[in-house]
Design an enzyme around this catalytic site. Structure first.
Site, short mmCIF file in Angstrom:
data_model
loop_
_atom_site.label_atom_id
_atom_site.label_comp_id
_atom_site.label_asym_id
_atom_site.label_seq_id
_atom_site.Cartn_x
_atom_site.Cartn_y
_atom_site.Cartn_z
CB CYS A 274 -0.98 8.79 -13.25
SG CYS A 274 -2.50 8.62 -12.30
N GLY B 104 0.28 2.64 -13.95
CA GLY B 104 -1.17 2.74 -13.95
C GLY B 104 -1.79 1.74 -14.89
N GLY C 39 -0.22 12.97 -9.68
CA GLY C 39 -0.05 13.51 -8.34
C GLY C 39 -1.37 13.66 -7.62
CB THR D 6 9.84 -3.97 -7.13
OG1 THR D 6 8.64 -3.99 -7.89
CG2 THR D 6 10.40 -2.57 -7.12
CG ASP E 271 7.80 -7.39 -0.51
OD1 ASP E 271 7.95 -7.00 -1.69
OD2 ASP E 271 6.69 -7.59 0.00
CG ASP E 272 8.81 -3.61 -3.27
OD1 ASP E 272 7.98 -2.90 -2.68
OD2 ASP E 272 8.49 -4.49 -4.07
#
Length: 503
Positions: free
Chosen positions: A2, A28, A102, A303, A365-366
């Site tokens: 988050c 998020g 978390g 990314t 790809d990441d």
């Protein structure tokens, strides 16, 4: 994963919090919320969806005050109903607003003790509400009519003692001030910045530095593991580091995927980290795969773009952005449910045919987590006439569940779990599959931030830094938090089950 934001200012803060959260929307997409404080009264607006779904001029105008906390959520536990949206609120003691990023690893035992010993009620299955009640109970036990920074530090210390896992928290206590704290290992990120000088200084906390930049705040530093920063109502800043704190061990996946490339996390430029990942991967391809007849390097947006550009440069190959992303489709990794992720891949990416026809393509790809996205993309690329499809990942194979706040808790949903690289290549439909080595990944980040020496790498090597994760725990977690359970579990039965297990 988050995103959280907190602002202590000298004028209305709701718009600053909104802008900060917009910079963290990638963390998020399930729900969003903002709470502010004016004359010791809280004003709270939250709901399911993106920021633009939840907030309009009308409800933004209701968010009065010069102190506030915001949150963007994606579900790692429980259901994704509006009841789970943050920030959370309790009225006793004092009135507390709480936002958390978390995951706790001992939530069941805490739930039991909260009910049996502390006599506190939980209304959701969220770890965040559990932490909030631990903190609230600790504040109440101090018994102060007007709590000081020592009372706040003592309450946070009790949170550290009772709560295990990875967490970053921003909270407000009515009439008392704002606080932010980080877990004892520094697994989840938390950044601190300032704006203005002297008595006019304003403070901001956020998951990533880009949120500070958007509000015109200067990056001061990251919170240390086990550190709490408290700002009293007069703007005085107080800091305390728990004696239980360990060496900083940030989550390595922040640098691979979670954080924006323009962020600085724990002193490391995420952009530079990803350049270094590309360099390391190119060196491995030169060393171990020099025979591959690659015609073009194409990133899987967005990314992996930085690493892919560096790979192409190092290998002296053409680089093409030949998979065009529809920016109005969210990140498939954080979508709640495998079916929705799979359905979204082809709506999310559109190929440019001429760069695939008759070519040996290296897709970058990441990372490869569930395999949903890469399988669909490889099939799409072959449909465009690619001759060979090679895949490389800027991260090692993800073989183990994450228990500290990233949505990969179920081993059965990780495509690399229990499979060799050769088996993986066959499963996803690639002609060759190349993964970054873990030591190279670590080195790529250390080169960008020499102060870092250790990382939470459990998703790659199964070594959980908190030291409390057992096979039994992982099996239980899988039953509770796989995609099916996430969307069918009733909140009340979740709490009842956790309570009854300890009665």
């Amino acid at each position: 994963m988050c995103g959280i934001v907190g602002v202590f200012g000298h004028s209305a803060v709701s718009s600053v919090i909104y802008e900060g959260l917009s910079m963290l929307q990638h963390r998020g997409q399930d729900a969003a919320g903002i709470a502010t404080c004016f004359e010791n009264r809280f004003y709270l607006e939250k709901g399911n969806g993106l920021l633009t779904d939840v907030f309009r001029a009308g409800n933004m105008a209701r968010l009065l005050g010069d102190m506030g906390v915001g949150h963007v959520r994606y579900p790692t536990a429980g259901c994704s109903s509006v009841a789970e949206a943050q920030p959370f609120y309790v009225n006793s003691p004092y009135g507390i607003i709480f936002a958390h990023n978390g995951n706790l690893t001992n939530v069941s035992e805490i739930v039991s003790s909260l009910f049996q010993m502390d006599k506190r009620h939980l209304n959701t299955s969220s770890d965040s509400e559990v932490m909030l009640n631990v903190f609230a109970h600790a504040m109440a036990q101090r018994g102060s009519i007007k709590p000081t920074e020592l009372d706040v530090f003592s309450a946070v210390e009790e949170v550290h003692q009772r709560c295990k896992g990875g967490y970053a928290v921003i909270a407000m206590v009515a009439g008392i001030g704002m606080l932010a704290f980080r877990d004892l290992h520094g697994i989840r990120p938390l950044i601190f910045g300032t704006r203005g000088q002297g008595k006019e200084t304003e403070y901001m906390f956020a998951s990533e530095s880009v949120a500070l930049q958007g509000g015109g705040f200067d990056l001061d530093r990251d919170l240390a593991p086990g550190e709490v920063i408290f700002i009293d109502m007069q703007g005085g800043l107080h800091s305390y580091v728990s004696p239980l704190a360990h060496e900083k061990t940030p989550c390595i996946f922040e640098f691979v995927y979670l954080a924006r490339p323009d962020s600085v996390v724990d002193g490391a430029s995420v952009y530079q980290c990803r350049i270094n990942m590309g360099t390391k991967l190119a060196e491995k391809i030169k060393r171990e795969w020099p025979h591959l007849p690659i015609d073009v390097v194409i990133p899987i947006p967005s990314t992996s773009r930085v690493a892919a550009q560096e790979i192409a440069a190092q290998l002296k190959l053409p680089y093409r952005d030949a998979l065009v992303r529809n920016r109005y489709v969210g990140r498939t990794f954080i979508m709640p449910g495998q079916a929705q992720r799979r359905q979204s891949v082809r709506r999310k990416l559109n190929p440019i045919p001429k760069f695939f026809q008759g070519k040996n393509v290296l897709l970058v790809d990441d990372s490869i987590v569930r395999g949903t996205t890469i399988q669909e993309i490889i099939a799409m690329v072959r449909e465009q006439g690619a001759k060979k499809v090679y895949v490389c990942s800027a991260a090692p194979p993800v073989r183990f569940p994450n228990v500290y706040g990233i949505d990969m808790p179920a081993r059965s949903e990780l495509i690399a779990s229990g499979r060799s690289v050769q088996e993986l290549a066959k499963d996803i439909g690639a002609d060759e599959l190349i993964f970054q080595d873990l030591e190279d990944l670590k080195e790529a980040i250390i080169e960008a931030a020499p102060g870092l020496t250790r990382f939470d790498t459990a998703i790659f090597d199964g070594k959980y830094v908190t030291g409390d994760i057992t096979e039994e725990y992982l099996n239980t977690l899988e039953q509770k938090r796989n995609d099916t359970a996430k969307h069918t579990e009733d909140v009340a039965s979740y709490i009842t089950r956790n309570l009854s297990a300890h009665l």
